[in-house]
Scaffold this motif. Sequence first.
Motif, PDB file in Angstrom:
ATOM      1  N   GLY A 239     -13.020  -7.644  -2.125  1.00  0.00           N
ATOM      2  CA  GLY A 239     -13.524  -6.410  -2.693  1.00  0.00           C
ATOM      3  C   GLY A 239     -12.739  -5.164  -2.351  1.00  0.00           C
ATOM      4  N   THR A 240     -11.660  -5.304  -1.599  1.00  0.00           N
ATOM      5  CA  THR A 240     -10.851  -4.140  -1.226  1.00  0.00           C
ATOM      6  C   THR A 240      -9.532  -4.143  -1.998  1.00  0.00           C
ATOM      7  N   ALA A 241      -8.982  -2.950  -2.188  1.00  0.00           N
ATOM      8  CA  ALA A 241      -7.721  -2.826  -2.912  1.00  0.00           C
ATOM      9  C   ALA A 241      -6.589  -3.433  -2.088  1.00  0.00           C
ATOM     10  N   SER A 242      -5.580  -3.922  -2.788  1.00  0.00           N
ATOM     11  CA  SER A 242      -4.484  -4.593  -2.094  1.00  0.00           C
ATOM     12  C   SER A 242      -3.166  -4.346  -2.804  1.00  0.00           C
ATOM     13  N   PRO A 243      -2.080  -4.185  -2.042  1.00  0.00           N
ATOM     14  CA  PRO A 243      -0.756  -4.077  -2.662  1.00  0.00           C
ATOM     15  C   PRO A 243      -0.126  -5.434  -2.939  1.00  0.00           C
ATOM     16  N   LEU A 244      -0.731  -6.516  -2.438  1.00  0.00           N
ATOM     17  CA  LEU A 244      -0.140  -7.842  -2.593  1.00  0.00           C
ATOM     18  C   LEU A 244      -0.173  -8.278  -4.049  1.00  0.00           C
ATOM     19  N   ARG A 245       0.894  -8.946  -4.486  1.00  0.00           N
ATOM     20  CA  ARG A 245       0.970  -9.443  -5.851  1.00  0.00           C
ATOM     21  C   ARG A 245       1.193 -10.952  -5.897  1.00  0.00           C
ATOM     22  N   ARG A 246       2.232 -11.446  -5.211  1.00  0.00           N
ATOM     23  CA  ARG A 246       2.452 -12.896  -5.105  1.00  0.00           C
ATOM     24  C   ARG A 246       2.980 -13.183  -3.705  1.00  0.00           C
ATOM     25  N   PRO A 247       2.141 -13.074  -2.678  1.00  0.00           N
ATOM     26  CA  PRO A 247       2.625 -13.275  -1.307  1.00  0.00           C
ATOM     27  C   PRO A 247       3.204 -14.668  -1.123  1.00  0.00           C
ATOM     28  N   ARG A 248       4.366 -14.724  -0.497  1.00  0.00           N
ATOM     29  CA  ARG A 248       5.077 -15.996  -0.336  1.00  0.00           C
ATOM     30  C   ARG A 248       4.772 -16.647   1.014  1.00  0.00           C
ATOM     31  N   ARG A 249       4.739 -15.834   2.085  1.00  0.00           N
ATOM     32  CA  ARG A 249       4.422 -16.369   3.402  1.00  0.00           C
ATOM     33  C   ARG A 249       4.050 -15.221   4.329  1.00  0.00           C
ATOM     34  N   GLY A 250       3.158 -15.508   5.264  1.00  0.00           N
ATOM     35  CA  GLY A 250       2.765 -14.533   6.266  1.00  0.00           C
ATOM     36  C   GLY A 250       2.917 -15.116   7.657  1.00  0.00           C
ATOM     37  N   ILE A 251       3.172 -14.239   8.627  1.00  0.00           N
ATOM     38  CA  ILE A 251       3.229 -14.658  10.028  1.00  0.00           C
ATOM     39  C   ILE A 251       2.431 -13.674  10.864  1.00  0.00           C
ATOM     40  N   ALA A 252       1.878 -14.136  11.967  1.00  0.00           N
ATOM     41  CA  ALA A 252       1.121 -13.294  12.885  1.00  0.00           C
ATOM     42  C   ALA A 252       1.868 -13.189  14.210  1.00  0.00           C
ATOM     43  N   THR A 253       1.792 -12.024  14.837  1.00  0.00           N
ATOM     44  CA  THR A 253       2.458 -11.792  16.121  1.00  0.00           C
ATOM     45  C   THR A 253       1.474 -12.019  17.269  1.00  0.00           C
ATOM     46  N   GLU A 254       1.991 -11.955  18.483  1.00  0.00           N
ATOM     47  CA  GLU A 254       1.152 -12.159  19.665  1.00  0.00           C
ATOM     48  C   GLU A 254       0.014 -11.146  19.745  1.00  0.00           C
ATOM     49  N   ASP A 255       0.273  -9.915  19.302  1.00  0.00           N
ATOM     50  CA  ASP A 255      -0.770  -8.883  19.374  1.00  0.00           C
ATOM     51  C   ASP A 255      -1.652  -8.849  18.131  1.00  0.00           C
ATOM     52  N   GLY A 256      -1.479  -9.811  17.214  1.00  0.00           N
ATOM     53  CA  GLY A 256      -2.381  -9.936  16.077  1.00  0.00           C
ATOM     54  C   GLY A 256      -1.922  -9.274  14.796  1.00  0.00           C
ATOM     55  N   ARG A 257      -0.806  -8.560  14.830  1.00  0.00           N
ATOM     56  CA  ARG A 257      -0.300  -7.972  13.595  1.00  0.00           C
ATOM     57  C   ARG A 257       0.187  -9.057  12.642  1.00  0.00           C
ATOM     58  N   VAL A 258       0.123  -8.762  11.346  1.00  0.00           N
ATOM     59  CA  VAL A 258       0.494  -9.734  10.320  1.00  0.00           C
ATOM     60  C   VAL A 258       1.557  -9.115   9.427  1.00  0.00           C
ATOM     61  N   PHE A 259       2.637  -9.873   9.191  1.00  0.00           N
ATOM     62  CA  PHE A 259       3.705  -9.463   8.287  1.00  0.00           C
ATOM     63  C   PHE A 259       3.754 -10.455   7.127  1.00  0.00           C
ATOM     64  N   VAL A 260       3.924  -9.919   5.919  1.00  0.00           N
ATOM     65  CA  VAL A 260       3.855 -10.734   4.712  1.00  0.00           C
ATOM     66  C   VAL A 260       5.069 -10.471   3.830  1.00  0.00           C
ATOM     67  N   ALA A 261       5.714 -11.536   3.367  1.00  0.00           N
ATOM     68  CA  ALA A 261       6.811 -11.425   2.399  1.00  0.00           C
ATOM     69  C   ALA A 261       6.249 -11.599   0.997  1.00  0.00           C
ATOM     70  N   ASP A 262       6.459 -10.599   0.145  1.00  0.00           N
ATOM     71  CA  ASP A 262       5.962 -10.640  -1.227  1.00  0.00           C
ATOM     72  C   ASP A 262       7.125 -10.312  -2.173  1.00  0.00           C
ATOM     73  N   PRO A 263       7.766 -11.326  -2.764  1.00  0.00           N
ATOM     74  CA  PRO A 263       8.941 -11.073  -3.600  1.00  0.00           C
ATOM     75  C   PRO A 263       8.632 -10.346  -4.897  1.00  0.00           C
ATOM     76  N   VAL A 264       7.440 -10.518  -5.445  1.00  0.00           N
ATOM     77  CA  VAL A 264       7.097  -9.850  -6.694  1.00  0.00           C
ATOM     78  C   VAL A 264       6.830  -8.367  -6.453  1.00  0.00           C
ATOM     79  N   ALA A 265       6.162  -8.053  -5.360  1.00  0.00           N
ATOM     80  CA  ALA A 265       5.966  -6.652  -4.993  1.00  0.00           C
ATOM     81  C   ALA A 265       7.259  -6.009  -4.509  1.00  0.00           C
ATOM     82  N   GLY A 266       8.199  -6.836  -4.075  1.00  0.00           N
ATOM     83  CA  GLY A 266       9.463  -6.312  -3.565  1.00  0.00           C
ATOM     84  C   GLY A 266       9.307  -5.591  -2.242  1.00  0.00           C
TER      85      GLY A 266
END
Length: 318
Positions: A239-266
């Motif tokens: 129910g929340t807005a999102s910039p994601l369009r076609r996320p390819r893969r995500g990873i989480a860090t030790e402190d809980g942050r998440v990074f996502v590669a989205d080739p369609v969003a660039g």
Amino acid sequence: MRSRPHAFTLWVAGAVLALACAPARDAATAQEKPASSTAVPTDTLAPAFSFHTCDRVTIGDPQAVTIDFHGIAVLADASPPRLVSYNPATGGCQEFQAPAGRPAFRPSGVAVRGFFVYAVDETNRLLLRWDSSGAYRDVILNFEELNERRRVSPHGLDVDASGRTAVTDIENNQVIVFDTYLNVDVAFGNFGSFEGQMDTPQGVSFTPRGELLVADTGNARLQFFSDTGAFLRAIPPAGTASPLRRPRRGIATEDGRVFVADPVAGRVFEFSPAGALVRAIVPDRPGRFRPTDLAMAKDGMLLITDSASQSLFAVKVM
């Protein structure tokens, strides 16, 4: 380890409900989703290093990346299909030995555990193994032998420190987790857009907490699951807005942050441990940007494969 037949029953609980309630799969499913109106703060970061060519190796279509315990990156390149290692400290690279008898080999996912490198061959539906020197070893899993009634289409890959292996199955919209002996431990997911359901999941990774982070590509979201396949939460929350369009893969860090590669969003997107959007990341260089995968180095460098520039580069994010 030897390749041998495996038998398991795919999870089909709720399949009738999923077919009745899930949105129809049509041509629009594979199309790019419209851009979100979400305001995204964007950081343009200068690459600490980049790799497109060295010696006689030139990257053509990088699809995935992982890092070994020496800090050496291993890339899955789809054009030409091969694995390539790159040492950021020396600038040296090496092309891995081609798998014997696999002329149609196409790597879509790559992972490292110990002294071995693993790759999904999505064309031949195999899990292959090399040693850290780049020498091809063997086929350790044939996905054609997993189930006689339903074809498995492997794509994304990750291996945790204990040896558990997670693979996305894009044809059946599920994730399969294998134990250290490559017996099926758990399989979860089916087609749909409700919590725990998936649409063409491309990437998977183990988090430092032992959870599974799945790029639910067709639904433009990430989903977290327990090690037994129970749904935990989604990014962004429903129910929340999102910039994601076609996320390819995500990873989480030790402190809980998440990074996502989205080739369609660039863009590469960063989310907080609570799932809030923090920023978008783009490289400080001209041209298009289509990030296909990412990996976090111990020094806080985020390694990113970019199919648009046919390269691997790193930016400092921690």
